[in-house]
Design an enzyme around this catalytic site. Structure first.
Site, PDB file in Angstrom:
ATOM      1  N   LYS A  85      92.616 -25.520  38.333  1.00 37.96           N
ATOM      2  CA  LYS A  85      93.252 -26.746  38.353  1.00 37.96           C
ATOM      3  C   LYS A  85      94.462 -26.631  39.230  1.00 37.96           C
ATOM      4  O   LYS A  85      94.778 -27.554  40.064  1.00 37.96           O
ATOM      5  CB  LYS A  85      93.968 -27.080  37.014  1.00 37.96           C
ATOM      6  CG  LYS A  85      92.655 -27.525  36.065  1.00 37.96           C
ATOM      7  CD  LYS A  85      93.020 -28.093  34.590  1.00 37.96           C
ATOM      8  CE  LYS A  85      91.973 -28.277  33.682  1.00 37.96           C
ATOM      9  NZ  LYS A  85      92.306 -28.601  32.438  1.00 37.96           N
ATOM     10  N   GLU A  86      95.151 -25.493  39.231  1.00 39.44           N
ATOM     11  CA  GLU A  86      96.446 -25.350  39.938  1.00 39.44           C
ATOM     12  C   GLU A  86      96.162 -23.926  40.684  1.00 39.44           C
ATOM     13  O   GLU A  86      96.330 -23.096  40.475  1.00 39.44           O
ATOM     14  CB  GLU A  86      97.650 -25.275  39.041  1.00 39.44           C
ATOM     15  CG  GLU A  86      98.149 -26.457  38.089  1.00 39.44           C
ATOM     16  CD  GLU A  86      98.454 -27.698  38.825  1.00 39.44           C
ATOM     17  OE1 GLU A  86      98.802 -27.573  40.074  1.00 39.44           O
ATOM     18  OE2 GLU A  86      98.318 -28.707  38.369  1.00 39.44           O
ATOM     19  N   ASP A 126      99.807 -21.381  30.666  1.00 44.33           N
ATOM     20  CA  ASP A 126      99.057 -21.664  29.312  1.00 44.33           C
ATOM     21  C   ASP A 126      97.685 -21.060  29.318  1.00 44.33           C
ATOM     22  O   ASP A 126      97.211 -20.994  28.239  1.00 44.33           O
ATOM     23  CB  ASP A 126      99.077 -23.303  29.129  1.00 44.33           C
ATOM     24  CG  ASP A 126      99.300 -23.593  27.703  1.00 44.33           C
ATOM     25  OD1 ASP A 126     100.047 -22.820  26.898  1.00 44.33           O
ATOM     26  OD2 ASP A 126      98.823 -24.559  27.173  1.00 44.33           O
ATOM     27  N   LYS A 141      99.987 -29.691  26.770  1.00 45.52           N
ATOM     28  CA  LYS A 141     100.901 -29.398  27.620  1.00 45.52           C
ATOM     29  C   LYS A 141     102.371 -29.632  26.672  1.00 45.52           C
ATOM     30  O   LYS A 141     103.199 -28.968  26.977  1.00 45.52           O
ATOM     31  CB  LYS A 141     101.011 -30.507  28.777  1.00 45.52           C
ATOM     32  CG  LYS A 141     102.288 -30.652  29.556  1.00 45.52           C
ATOM     33  CD  LYS A 141     102.031 -31.584  30.628  1.00 45.52           C
ATOM     34  CE  LYS A 141     103.504 -31.593  31.579  1.00 45.52           C
ATOM     35  NZ  LYS A 141     103.293 -32.664  32.746  1.00 45.52           N
ATOM     36  N   ASP A 156     104.805 -37.453  27.672  1.00 48.80           N
ATOM     37  CA  ASP A 156     105.935 -38.022  28.617  1.00 48.80           C
ATOM     38  C   ASP A 156     106.559 -39.384  27.869  1.00 48.80           C
ATOM     39  O   ASP A 156     107.807 -39.484  27.938  1.00 48.80           O
ATOM     40  CB  ASP A 156     105.903 -38.026  29.980  1.00 48.80           C
ATOM     41  CG  ASP A 156     104.572 -38.650  30.452  1.00 48.80           C
ATOM     42  OD1 ASP A 156     103.815 -39.216  29.357  1.00 48.80           O
ATOM     43  OD2 ASP A 156     104.188 -38.940  31.553  1.00 48.80           O
TER      44      ASP A 156
END
Length: 722
Positions: A2-3, A32, A174, A421
């Site tokens: 993903k990143e 994570d 998250k 958020d």
């Protein structure tokens, strides 16, 4: 993946080189997934930062993410730049290319996982070999004594954090990872302000933190500000922004409007927080000026004033009790003084009174963390060894630390939705805090947006699903937070942010009716006179003109507004609709459904990702609507040609609405065709099948045909008289 590690490394480097006092900056990276690749990439990044940070500060480089800095097409020799800068820049670019080679080699090595798992340099197994079952890990790379840059200057602290994972625990994705970072950072550095950025959002303006501090430290209104939100800007988007990735209408119109009420909503990244606000405390009450007294007033008037003041005092009893409890709790700071170097954490410390017990129920069983929460200006007390602090930090990121506490309920990032958020910002506003929207001339942060159709729809699906979850939760802004500090107009904005997926139902009907009218030859809207039709067209044009003028006055171009309108229809009939059904299944039946995507090979080119196709069921409803409306236009025009001149007049009204739907869905059609000018077979088959089913259902329930058979009317002709 993903990143990618290189993207994360650039974000970390931009933070380490930010224009801010070094001793007040600490970068925490949450891994994570407990990947050894991320750990080793951070180790390489910390070594490269020793050369990159002084180079940026010496020559005031912007942006301070090397990938994007060296990617700028600027001729530095053209403006007679100092030769020393040119030499150092070339040397730094060579160092960065070597750094990229090392990172890419780590990525290539990580693709082949050994059978026994990864091992570290000392030969011990990597603790994170089992992603779902591993202990908490913390590693401080920079900021320790002796670790300085190549010029001997101090560097900001760089900390790797991977919270504990165990089977049978709900880790809250998250939001849980962010809460673990809040606790770990409170023990290690305990800064009074926090910057939250995603791994793919680098700092594009090195002075952005200073601008945020101008709001936070304002002597008049600063103490009531819980966070400063920056707009999201993106790199690598095609010139036409086909799928409205920039989201200009939201960031440059809606968020600006909210800034005039109680502040913008929190959008998940590019946000500077006040740590105290994250702990669930109420905003400081506004102090009223002392009342004036005068001896010239009659005695009975003074008695009335005293009586009124007594009422006010009785009414504020609860508030005073809270203040007394807070002051008593502040006495517990001396707990840190009992921790000596080499002791076993803080297990020997016991609460001395009830206030300490209540604090433990709220924040957890760590006296060190509790004491840190009571330090208004942050900071870590002197005389405590780093080893003791690290051991305590490991404890607060364990799986069971949040059990029977208010973490995720009233403290930290709020649980219960994939869009944590919105919930977190909403809770802060309910406590009376206000937020600020900061738009510097140079964009503060820049990130990467999913520019291909499938990824973009999947992103919108996740946002819409989070809104549906909030709508069915106890934190729904329709019924939560009354009597607090949330203003009415701010509540309406939050209501709008959670109810918009429901608009997919009338939008689906709106996009289907024009095709039905063309296929049946009927018009759902009653026939009106020419004068009424002119009035209707005038209203339609005035509404569109009002929207365009509002965008122009807000600094948004008509093209951006139109892209936003188009993708609102595309996302509404696909992602919002699926999110609504997925949320209903999850809340009412407890069924979790995932609309996953599968990658397909992409073409080469600057915007190759734009033409990357990934199969997802989200593509079926818009394709079906396109087919129905296109077929409806063809059928309507064919009937008009066959029936003659008189049938063209009524046709234009029906054609207008159908073409209006088609041009809204045009970017979707263009994205499906892609660079190869062909549509995926599976989507075409499903869409045609669904369109056929809808057509057959319409024939069965056609409201324009009487259920008792055809209506027989007397024609008026006397056939016998001949």
């Amino acid at each position: 993946m993903k990143e990618p590690p290189l993207i994360t490394a650039n974000t970390v480097l931009s933070i380490l080189a930010v224009d801010y006092p070094v001793d007040k900056v600490a970068c925490y990276v949450s891994d994570d997934g407990a990947a050894m690749l991320t750990f080793e990439a951070l180790s390489e990044t910390s070594e490269f930062a020793r050369r990159w940070v002084p180079f940026c500060k010496k020559y005031n480089i912007e942006p301070r993410a090397p990938e994007w800095y060296f990617g700028q097409k600027i001729d530095y020799l053209k403006n007679k730049v100092h030769p020393a800068f040119v030499r150092e820049r070339r040397a730094m670019k060579r160092d960065y290319e070597e750094f990229k080679v090392r990172i890419n080699s780590l990525v290539a090595t990580a693709q082949k996982v050994p059978e026994d798992g990864w091992t570290m340099q000392d030969g011990t197994p990597w603790p994170g070999n089992n992603v779902r079952d591993h202990p908490g890990m913390i590693q401080v790379f920079l900021g320790q004594d002796g670790v300085r840059d190549i010029e001997g200057n101090e560097l900001p602290r760089l900390v790797y954090v991977s919270r504990e994972k165990r089977p049978g625990f709900d880790h809250h994705k998250k939001a849980g990872a962010m809460n673990a970072l809040v606790r770990a950072s409170a023990i290690i550095s305990n800064a009074p302000f926090l910057l939250n950025v995603d791994c793919d959002h680098y700092i594009n303006n090195s002075k952005a933190l200073r601008e945020a501090m101008c709001f936070m430290m304002d002597p008049q209104a600063g103490k009531k500000i819980c966070y400063v939100q920056f707009p999201q800007r993106f790199d690598g988007i095609d010139r036409h922004d086909r799928y409205s990735n920039r989201n200009v209408v939201f960031f440059d119109i809606n968020m600006k409007g909210l800034d005039g009420i109680q502040g913008p909503i929190y959008v998940g990244t590019g946000c500077v927080f006040r740590r105290v606000a994250l702990y669930g405390y109420d905003a400081p009450a506004k102090k009223k000026p002392p009342s004036k007294t005068c001896n010239c007033w009659p005695k009975w008037c003074c008695c009335l004033c005293c009586f009124g003041s007594r009422k006010k005092k009785n009414g504020n009893t609860k508030e005073k009790k809270k203040k007394v409890k807070h002051s008593e709790a502040s006495k517990q700071i001396h707990a840190l003084e009992n921790i000596e170097a080499g002791n076993e954490g803080s297990n020997n410390l016991k609460p001395s009174n009830m206030s300490q017990t209540k604090l433990e129920k709220r924040f957890g069983q760590s006296p060190v963390f509790i004491a840190a929460t009571l330090l208004e200006n942050g900071g870590v007390p002197h005389g405590i060894s780093p080893a003791s602090l690290l051991k305590e930090a490991i404890q607060v990121i364990s799986c069971g630390y949040e059990d029977k506490t208010e973490w995720g309920k009233e403290v930290g990032w709020i649980y219960g939705s994939v869009t944590e958020d919105i919930l977190t910002g909403f809770k802060m506003h309910c406590h009376g805090w206000r937020s600020v929207y900061c738009i510097p001339k140079r964009p503060a942060f820049k990130g990467s947006a999913p520019i291909n159709l499938s990824d973009r729809l999947h992103q919108v699906l996740r946002w819409a699903l989070g809104s549906v979850e909030i709508f069915f939760s106890r934190h729904c802004p329709i019924w939560y937070g009354y009597g607090g500090g949330l203003k009415w107009l701010e509540r309406f904005s939050y209501i709008n942010s959670v109810v918009y997926p429901w608009t997919s139902l009338p939008l689906l009907v709106y996009c289907t009716l024009p095709a039905i009218c063309l296929l049946t030859g009927k018009f759902i809207v009653p026939e009106i006179s020419n004068y009424a039709s002119l009035v209707f067209m005038g209203l339609f044009i005035s509404i569109a003109a009002t929207g365009i003028l509002e965008m122009q006055w807000g600094g948004v171009s008509i093209d951006d507004w139109w892209r936003n309108e188009q993708f609102w229809v595309i996302g509404g009939v696909s992602s919002h609709l699926f999110a609504l059904f997925q949320g209903l299944l999850k809340v009412l039946a407890g069924v979790n459904t995932n609309f996953t995507v599968t990658s397909k090979a992409a073409d080469d080119g600057e915007f190759s990702e734009l033409y990357l196709f990934k199969w997802t069921s989200l593509l079926i409803p818009p394709t079906t609507l396109l087919i129905i409306n296109i077929v409806g236009v063809i059928v309507g025009v064919s009937d008009a040609i066959n029936n003659g001149y008189d049938s063209w007049g009524p046709l234009f009204g029906r054609l207008f609405f159908a073409l209006w739907v088609i041009i809204h869905l045009y970017p979707f059609l263009k994205g499906l065709l892609g660079k190869q000018d062909r549509m995926p077979t599976i989507i075409l088959v499903w869409s045609i099948l669904l369109a056929s089913i809808l057509t057959l259902m319409w024939v069965r329930i056609n409201p324009f045909v009487s259920r008792d058979g055809p209506v027989l009317e007397i024609c008026g002709l006397k056939c016998d008289e001949s």
